[in-house]
Design an enzyme around this catalytic site. Structure first.
Site, PDB file in Angstrom:
ATOM      1  N   GLY A 145     -28.289  35.904   5.471  1.00 19.13           N
ATOM      2  CA  GLY A 145     -29.963  35.841   5.075  1.00 19.13           C
ATOM      3  C   GLY A 145     -31.078  35.740   7.088  1.00 19.13           C
ATOM      4  O   GLY A 145     -31.197  36.211   7.514  1.00 19.13           O
ATOM      5  N   ASN A 173     -19.524  43.075  -4.392  1.00 17.85           N
ATOM      6  CA  ASN A 173     -19.951  42.989  -5.815  1.00 17.85           C
ATOM      7  C   ASN A 173     -20.346  44.723  -6.458  1.00 17.85           C
ATOM      8  O   ASN A 173     -19.587  45.173  -7.246  1.00 17.85           O
ATOM      9  CB  ASN A 173     -21.241  42.293  -6.463  1.00 17.85           C
ATOM     10  CG  ASN A 173     -22.438  42.948  -6.031  1.00 17.85           C
ATOM     11  OD1 ASN A 173     -22.742  43.527  -4.468  1.00 17.85           O
ATOM     12  ND2 ASN A 173     -23.751  42.273  -6.351  1.00 17.85           N
ATOM     13  N   GLY A 184     -26.312  40.290   1.244  1.00 18.92           N
ATOM     14  CA  GLY A 184     -25.910  38.994   0.823  1.00 18.92           C
ATOM     15  C   GLY A 184     -26.929  37.440   0.121  1.00 18.92           C
ATOM     16  O   GLY A 184     -27.601  38.094  -0.624  1.00 18.92           O
ATOM     17  N   SER A 185     -25.930  36.809   0.827  1.00 17.48           N
ATOM     18  CA  SER A 185     -26.668  35.106   1.121  1.00 17.48           C
ATOM     19  C   SER A 185     -28.009  34.630   0.947  1.00 17.48           C
ATOM     20  O   SER A 185     -27.617  35.601   2.311  1.00 17.48           O
ATOM     21  CB  SER A 185     -26.167  34.270   0.517  1.00 17.48           C
ATOM     22  OG  SER A 185     -25.571  33.547   2.146  1.00 17.48           O
ATOM     23  N   VAL A 186     -28.640  33.922   0.612  1.00 19.75           N
ATOM     24  CA  VAL A 186     -30.373  33.653   1.380  1.00 19.75           C
ATOM     25  C   VAL A 186     -29.316  33.020   2.716  1.00 19.75           C
ATOM     26  O   VAL A 186     -30.368  33.390   3.366  1.00 19.75           O
ATOM     27  CB  VAL A 186     -30.779  33.011   0.591  1.00 19.75           C
ATOM     28  CG1 VAL A 186     -32.023  32.395   1.460  1.00 19.75           C
ATOM     29  CG2 VAL A 186     -31.203  33.508  -0.520  1.00 19.75           C
ATOM     30  N   GLU A 195     -31.579  42.042   1.916  1.00 18.11           N
ATOM     31  CA  GLU A 195     -31.057  41.819  -0.077  1.00 18.11           C
ATOM     32  C   GLU A 195     -30.273  41.240   0.218  1.00 18.11           C
ATOM     33  O   GLU A 195     -29.327  40.604  -0.266  1.00 18.11           O
ATOM     34  CB  GLU A 195     -30.342  42.980   0.048  1.00 18.11           C
ATOM     35  CG  GLU A 195     -30.998  44.075  -1.816  1.00 18.11           C
ATOM     36  CD  GLU A 195     -29.981  42.638  -2.503  1.00 18.11           C
ATOM     37  OE1 GLU A 195     -30.930  41.761  -2.435  1.00 18.11           O
ATOM     38  OE2 GLU A 195     -29.135  43.650  -3.407  1.00 18.11           O
ATOM     39  N   CYS A 200     -26.953  41.442  -8.350  1.00 15.64           N
ATOM     40  CA  CYS A 200     -28.056  40.460  -7.788  1.00 15.64           C
ATOM     41  C   CYS A 200     -29.192  40.589  -8.638  1.00 15.64           C
ATOM     42  O   CYS A 200     -30.279  39.608  -8.623  1.00 15.64           O
ATOM     43  CB  CYS A 200     -27.919  41.150  -5.605  1.00 15.64           C
ATOM     44  SG  CYS A 200     -28.788  43.001  -5.837  1.00 15.64           S
TER      45      CYS A 200
END
Length: 470
Positions: free
Chosen positions: A229, A149, A224-226, A244, A278
């Protein structure tokens, strides 16, 4: 465009096209790296870290300033490439370039002020007669895994502080939008010894996993995504990790708010980069006394937003990163409508475009606001009291940033203290960020902080040196 390993351009057997989401044209192709090249990049970074650490802070700082100047000289070219691969309006790309230049300046400045401190050991038992001080030392090799993004600015937020404190770096750019990052890495490579910066393209399930698992990597910095992560945190072992992982950021608008300012906050926060932010405004929690006025003004302003060719300077809303992403947003909004929500404006998709959309009659249990909807959608939730607003704001697994609009300082301080987020802005939307501030959230929004000074702290280790003067 090829990968960059040890100062050389490297391809691989397989490649993947990078597609312009606006018109479907192929912009370029990049290698899909296999593990042998990942190993080469890791070895190159480890071999180069010594040469970097031999440089003075003054020299590192000057070289980062040189990279900054080169980026400034090529601003137009970078902005156009950014718009082509991400689909964001060209004016937003210019802003990302301006922020990237600023972030590099901050890193160049920070390279010259990485301080230790004296430690009064005589404050402890048997410490009389000792003199002690600390040094902050580079970790060694930092692996940066970055999202689509804001590919350039978010990459610079990782590699600039890493190099400022003399770490070699390996970048795994986003598969959907790697080109701007790869082009920027060339500028860094021109200034620093071969291997200080390396770029590996490919799939996260292979390239990313290999970086996370390697015992020759000292830190992972991931945005990126949970789900990804959590996997990284479980597999990273003793590495330092900064994660993050996005947010479900609330904007609370109380009865005593400046309604026009709050509406402007939503316009700037919910539709920026087609909602793919985000820290974008994801839930708009409005007290009932001003709800109808706020809703009417928001619909009016949203209906004015011009969607179109991202290269046109009059365009305010571009595409999402892909048609698949736009379909997901469309389905999420339509499911909310099935559950009783109402679309007031927007709600239509055309390929990778999705209109700026206001959704009314949203309840806190709808998937639209339970999970992070990464699209240009403004969901409205009506509440009666400040207590209810805070409770709903906190009813999420995320805690990145938040905003509250109110002219009452008691309500402002209460919301700021009680909303569970890494940052709470008063009379500003959650989307606001300066590149020197500590940035990072609570709960499943991740761990660690970015923002140049704070990232340097995360990318160094502290050594104590004690002298017995007796």
């Amino acid at each position: 465009m090829d990968m960059l390993i040890n100062g050389e351009h490297v391809s691989d057997m397989d490649s993947e096209d990078v597609i312009n989401p606006f018109n479907g044209e192929v912009i370029d192709s990049v290698p899909i790296s296999h593990l042998n090249n990942v190993d080469k990049a890791i070895d190159a970074a480890n071999n180069a870290k010594g040469a970097l650490q031999e440089m003075s802070a003054f020299k590192v700082s000057n070289k980062l300033y040189n990279v900054c100047e080169k980026l400034k000289e090529n601003k137009e070219e970078f902005a156009e490439l950014l718009t082509k691969e991400v689909g964001k309006p060209i004016n937003e790309s210019y802003v990302e370039l301006d922020r990237s230049i600023e972030t590099l300046k901050l890193a160049a400045e920070e390279a010259k002020r990485i301080y230790g401190e004296s430690v009064p050991l005589d404050a402890g038992l048997n410490g009389k007669g000792f003199f002690a001080f600390t040094q902050r030392l580079p970790l060694g090799v930092v692996a940066a895994i970055t999202p689509f993004n804001y590919p350039l600015n978010l990459t610079i937020h990782k590699i600039a502080p890493a190099i400022a404190c003399k770490n070699a770096v390996i970048i795994k750019p986003p598969t959907d939008a790697p080109l701007t990052v790869m082009k920027f890495a060339e500028l860094v490579n021109e200034e620093f010894p071969a291997g200080v910066i390396n770029v590996i393209t490919g799939y996260g399930s292979e390239v990313g996993d290999a970086l996370v698992a390697s015992d020759k990597i000292d830190k992972i910095s991931f945005t990126g995504s949970v789900m990804t992560g959590l996997m990284i945190s479980q597999r990273a072992g003793m590495k330092k990790v900064t994660l993050e992982l996005g947010g479900n950021d609330p904007l609370v608008v109380l009865d005593d708010a400046d309604v026009d300012a709050a509406v402007k906050g939503v316009i700037n926060g919910a539709y920026l980069n087609a909602g793919q932010v985000c820290m974008g405004v994801k839930r708009i929690i409005v007290q009932e006394g001003i709800y109808e006025e706020f809703k009417a003004k928001l619909v009016g302003e949203t209906s004015k937003i011009k969607m179109g060719n991202p290269m046109d300077k009059s365009t305010q809303l571009g595409t999402l990163i892909s048609e698949k992403a736009a379909i997901h947003v469309e389905e999420t909004v339509n499911n909310a409508v099935k559950d009783g929500a109402e679309i007031l404006v927007g709600g239509k998709r055309d390929g990778a475009f999705y209109e700026a959309t206001v959704v009314d009659k949203v309840t806190p249990d709808m998937d639209l606001v339970v999970n992070e909807t990464f699209g240009p959608v403004a969901p409205l939730i009506k509440v009666k009291t400040v207590d209810e607003a805070i409770r709903i704001a906190n009813a999420t697994e995320y805690g990145l940033q938040a905003g509250v609009f109110t002219e009452n300082y008691r309500n402002a301080l209460r919301c700021a203290n009680e909303i569970e987020a890494g940052t709470v802005f008063v009379n500003k939307q959650s989307t606001f960020r300066t590149d020197n501030m500590p940035f990072g959230g609570f709960k499943n929004s991740g761990c660690g902080k970015e923002g140049i000074k704070y990232a340097v702290e995360e990318m160094t280790k502290t050594k104590l040196i004690g002298l017995n003067l007796r």
